[in-house]
Design a protein around this motif. Sequence first.
Motif, short mmCIF file in Angstrom:
data_model
loop_
_atom_site.label_atom_id
_atom_site.label_comp_id
_atom_site.label_asym_id
_atom_site.label_seq_id
_atom_site.Cartn_x
_atom_site.Cartn_y
_atom_site.Cartn_z
N ARG A 126 0.83 -1.21 0.00
CA ARG A 126 0.00 0.00 0.00
C ARG A 126 0.86 1.25 0.00
O ARG A 126 0.55 2.22 -0.68
CB ARG A 126 -0.93 0.00 1.22
CG ARG A 126 -2.12 -0.90 1.09
CD ARG A 126 -3.19 -0.52 2.12
NE ARG A 126 -2.66 -0.52 3.47
CZ ARG A 126 -2.54 -1.60 4.22
NH1 ARG A 126 -2.90 -2.78 3.76
NH2 ARG A 126 -2.05 -1.52 5.45
N TRP A 127 1.95 1.22 0.78
CA TRP A 127 2.84 2.38 0.83
C TRP A 127 3.40 2.67 -0.56
O TRP A 127 3.43 3.82 -1.02
CB TRP A 127 3.97 2.14 1.82
CG TRP A 127 4.83 3.35 2.04
CD1 TRP A 127 4.68 4.31 2.99
CD2 TRP A 127 5.98 3.74 1.27
NE1 TRP A 127 5.66 5.26 2.87
CE2 TRP A 127 6.47 4.94 1.83
CE3 TRP A 127 6.64 3.18 0.17
CZ2 TRP A 127 7.58 5.59 1.32
CZ3 TRP A 127 7.75 3.83 -0.34
CH2 TRP A 127 8.22 5.03 0.23
N HIS A 128 3.87 1.63 -1.24
CA HIS A 128 4.44 1.83 -2.58
C HIS A 128 3.37 2.26 -3.59
O HIS A 128 3.66 3.06 -4.49
CB HIS A 128 5.14 0.55 -3.04
CG HIS A 128 6.44 0.30 -2.32
ND1 HIS A 128 7.55 1.10 -2.50
CD2 HIS A 128 6.79 -0.64 -1.42
CE1 HIS A 128 8.55 0.66 -1.74
NE2 HIS A 128 8.11 -0.40 -1.08
N GLU A 129 2.15 1.77 -3.44
CA GLU A 129 1.07 2.20 -4.31
C GLU A 129 0.83 3.70 -4.14
O GLU A 129 0.63 4.43 -5.12
CB GLU A 129 -0.21 1.43 -3.98
CG GLU A 129 -0.27 0.03 -4.56
CD GLU A 129 -0.48 0.03 -6.06
OE1 GLU A 129 -1.31 0.82 -6.54
OE2 GLU A 129 0.20 -0.75 -6.76
N GLN A 130 0.83 4.16 -2.91
CA GLN A 130 0.63 5.58 -2.66
C GLN A 130 1.79 6.40 -3.21
O GLN A 130 1.57 7.46 -3.80
CB GLN A 130 0.49 5.82 -1.15
CG GLN A 130 -0.82 5.30 -0.59
CD GLN A 130 -0.92 5.57 0.90
OE1 GLN A 130 -0.32 6.49 1.44
NE2 GLN A 130 -1.70 4.76 1.58
N ARG A 131 3.00 5.93 -3.01
CA ARG A 131 4.14 6.69 -3.52
C ARG A 131 4.09 6.79 -5.05
O ARG A 131 4.41 7.84 -5.62
CB ARG A 131 5.45 6.05 -3.06
CG ARG A 131 6.72 6.79 -3.55
CD ARG A 131 6.71 8.28 -3.18
NE ARG A 131 6.60 8.50 -1.75
CZ ARG A 131 7.64 8.49 -0.91
NH1 ARG A 131 8.86 8.27 -1.36
NH2 ARG A 131 7.46 8.71 0.37
N ARG A 135 3.97 10.25 -7.04
CA ARG A 135 5.00 10.47 -8.07
C ARG A 135 4.34 10.96 -9.36
O ARG A 135 4.85 11.89 -10.01
CB ARG A 135 5.76 9.16 -8.31
CG ARG A 135 6.92 9.28 -9.29
CD ARG A 135 7.65 7.96 -9.38
NE ARG A 135 8.36 7.65 -8.14
CZ ARG A 135 8.30 6.47 -7.51
NH1 ARG A 135 7.55 5.49 -7.99
NH2 ARG A 135 8.99 6.28 -6.40
N ARG A 136 3.22 10.37 -9.72
CA ARG A 136 2.51 10.81 -10.92
C ARG A 136 2.01 12.25 -10.77
O ARG A 136 2.06 13.05 -11.72
CB ARG A 136 1.32 9.88 -11.20
CG ARG A 136 1.69 8.49 -11.69
CD ARG A 136 0.44 7.77 -12.18
NE ARG A 136 0.71 6.43 -12.64
CZ ARG A 136 0.56 5.34 -11.90
NH1 ARG A 136 0.13 5.45 -10.64
NH2 ARG A 136 0.82 4.14 -12.38
N HIS A 164 7.67 14.60 -0.21
CA HIS A 164 7.09 15.68 0.58
C HIS A 164 5.57 15.68 0.47
O HIS A 164 4.87 15.87 1.48
CB HIS A 164 7.63 17.03 0.11
CG HIS A 164 9.10 17.23 0.36
ND1 HIS A 164 9.77 16.62 1.40
CD2 HIS A 164 10.02 17.98 -0.30
CE1 HIS A 164 11.04 16.99 1.38
NE2 HIS A 164 11.22 17.81 0.36
N LEU A 165 5.04 15.47 -0.74
CA LEU A 165 3.59 15.49 -0.92
C LEU A 165 2.94 14.32 -0.20
O LEU A 165 1.88 14.48 0.43
CB LEU A 165 3.25 15.45 -2.41
CG LEU A 165 1.76 15.47 -2.76
CD1 LEU A 165 1.08 16.70 -2.18
CD2 LEU A 165 1.56 15.40 -4.28
N HIS A 166 3.57 13.16 -0.28
CA HIS A 166 3.07 11.97 0.42
C HIS A 166 2.95 12.27 1.92
O HIS A 166 1.90 12.02 2.55
CB HIS A 166 4.04 10.81 0.17
CG HIS A 166 3.54 9.48 0.61
ND1 HIS A 166 4.14 8.30 0.20
CD2 HIS A 166 2.51 9.10 1.40
CE1 HIS A 166 3.50 7.28 0.74
NE2 HIS A 166 2.50 7.74 1.46
#
Length: 208
Positions: A126-131, A135-136, A164-166
């Motif tokens: 889930r963390w990588h999905e959010q990142r 990123r997009r 930063h946005l995450h």
Amino acid sequence: MPKIVDHEQRRLELAEALWRVIADAGPDAVSIRSVAAEAGLSTGALRHYFQTREELLVFAMRLAEARIADRVRARTAAQAPGETMVERVAGLAEQLLPLDETRMAEYRAWEAAGRLGEHDTDREHRWHEQRRFYRRLVAALAGAPVEDPDRAHPDARVEEWSEHLHTYVDGLALQLAVTPSVVGPDGVRARLRAFLGRVEAALARTGA
């Protein structure tokens, strides 16, 4: 004739009952008994679908993720031609924020599932999905499309601002959940857009 039960629909109803329990009494109130009562079922009937509290929480969290993805797709399709890039990106990012009753219930379910420890095997995924999502968004602000969202962006500044946005969106979500009377939805929307404006300006100044 025996009654035909739509098992997937019943699982969805149970997940929504779980969200209502969380919204009314908080994550600690979740139990097989409380969710069964909220859904109007016996505990035995609920256990036909979910054997444990942990299974119920994981399912509800995954359903929340699916609904967020649906909203992101719908928001992407509904973007108006005259929207600024900051407004477009903000409209997508805020789908992860508990800005209304539905999204607050999803956030609470997510929060409760975060306490599952070893029962939650999807945390890193889930963390990588959010990142990848952030990123997009940052790449769109930079005008530097993402070719492979599973890899770090070739522009290190895009990668840095994605982090930063995450972190920023996670912080806004927590503030909305903990201090809604201090940090309301309108204030959070304004803060998000102001932050994204600064990200866009910083990337433009550095030539991203």
